[in-house]
Write an enzyme that holds these catalytic residues in place. Structure first.
Site, mmCIF file in Angstrom:
data_model
loop_
_atom_site.group_PDB
_atom_site.id
_atom_site.type_symbol
_atom_site.label_atom_id
_atom_site.label_comp_id
_atom_site.label_asym_id
_atom_site.label_seq_id
_atom_site.Cartn_x
_atom_site.Cartn_y
_atom_site.Cartn_z
ATOM 1 N N LEU A 1 0.877 -1.164 0.000
ATOM 2 C CA LEU A 1 0.000 0.000 0.000
ATOM 3 C C LEU A 1 0.918 1.218 0.000
ATOM 4 O O LEU A 1 1.945 1.221 0.692
ATOM 5 C CB LEU A 1 -0.884 0.025 1.250
ATOM 6 C CG LEU A 1 -1.977 -1.047 1.362
ATOM 7 C CD1 LEU A 1 -2.731 -0.885 2.671
ATOM 8 C CD2 LEU A 1 -2.941 -0.980 0.194
ATOM 9 N N ASP A 2 0.572 2.241 -0.762
ATOM 10 C CA ASP A 2 1.383 3.456 -0.805
ATOM 11 C C ASP A 2 1.547 4.027 0.601
ATOM 12 O O ASP A 2 0.727 3.781 1.486
ATOM 13 C CB ASP A 2 0.732 4.513 -1.694
ATOM 14 C CG ASP A 2 0.658 4.082 -3.145
ATOM 15 O OD1 ASP A 2 1.377 3.140 -3.526
ATOM 16 O OD2 ASP A 2 -0.129 4.681 -3.896
ATOM 17 N N ILE A 3 2.581 4.812 0.797
ATOM 18 C CA ILE A 3 2.869 5.372 2.116
ATOM 19 C C ILE A 3 1.684 6.169 2.669
ATOM 20 O O ILE A 3 1.437 6.176 3.878
ATOM 21 C CB ILE A 3 4.156 6.228 2.085
ATOM 22 C CG1 ILE A 3 4.592 6.609 3.514
ATOM 23 C CG2 ILE A 3 3.989 7.455 1.195
ATOM 24 C CD1 ILE A 3 5.983 7.216 3.596
#
Length: 240
Positions: free
Chosen positions: A106-108
């Site tokens: 998952l993106d930051i």
């Protein structure tokens, strides 16, 4: 026939120390198997049927662990990083000793459902492009999301690098200057949800994964919290 494993490997896996430290525990007479003191840490033991104790504590050995995390913003989906806190940093040492890793990324700045495990076979199956395991997201999107966008996503959209996505299932929860949507996709390209909306001239400003396969995020988990999957939940995930 039960599979036997070295005692030092079993105890190291459960966080009882390095193999050298476990060897000292054994030589000190602190480790028993079925009531018998085991002085050699290289002894092979039956982890399924034997009662193994360190001091007065009976160990609960399992080969794999499966954790559901509600990933917070600002934490990266990795096992280690020199600049940012990772999802593995958020879990207790007893689970880190299993060498768990996040299944996918998952993106930051993306929140929500993240599975951590040390079961490589399950991870590979869930991430395999051939399996088309669904992933559902909730998002806030700048701009009015319309039926036209639903139809575009249903056909698949062309991303900025020319890749044509597989069909996605877009549901509008609220259409306004900032819309609220749910989107189910069956692949996991880099920044895919954000790039799909960019393809229809809109911008995702908040993103949360709410399910993976047929398993939904536990709504009782606060951001940064996690727990082990139940047997029923693992069955759901395996059969996704």
């Amino acid at each position: 026939m039960a599979k036997k494993q070295r005692l030092d490997k079993v105890l190291a896996h459960l966080g009882y120390g390095s193999r050298k430290e476990i060897n000292r525990l054994c030589k000190g007479g602190l480790v028993t198997v079925d009531g018998e003191v085991i002085k050699s840490s290289s002894t092979h033991v039956d982890t399924e049927n034997s009662i193994i104790k360190v001091g007065d504590e009976e160990i609960n050995y399992r080969e794999f662990v499966y954790l559901m995390m509600n990933k917070p913003d600002g934490v990266i989906s990795a096992t280690e990083d020199s600049r940012h806190q990772t999802v593995v940093d958020l879990i207790d040492a007893e689970y880190r000793s299993f060498d768990v890793f996040p299944v996918g990324r998952l993106d930051i700045d993306t929140e929500g459902f993240l599975l951590l495990t040390n079961d490589g076979k399950l991870a590979h199956r869930l991430l395999s492009p051939k399996k088309h395991v669904p992933k559902t997201y909730y998002a806030h999107v700048e701009g009015k999301v319309t039926e036209t966008d639903i139809e575009a996503f249903k056909r698949g959209v062309t991303l900025d690098d020319g890749y044509e996505t597989k069909p996605g299932e877009l549901t509008i929860l609220k259409s306004d200057t900032v819309s609220e949507i749910k989107l189910t996709i069956y692949e996991g390209k880099f920044h895919q949800v954000k790039r799909m909306f960019e393809a229809v001239d809109k911008k995702v400003v908040y993103l949360k994964r709410i399910s993976m396969g047929n398993l939904k995020l536990d709504e009782n988990l606060e951001l940064g919290e996690y727990r082990e999957l139940t047997e029923a939940e693992l069955e759901i995930l395996v059969n996704s």
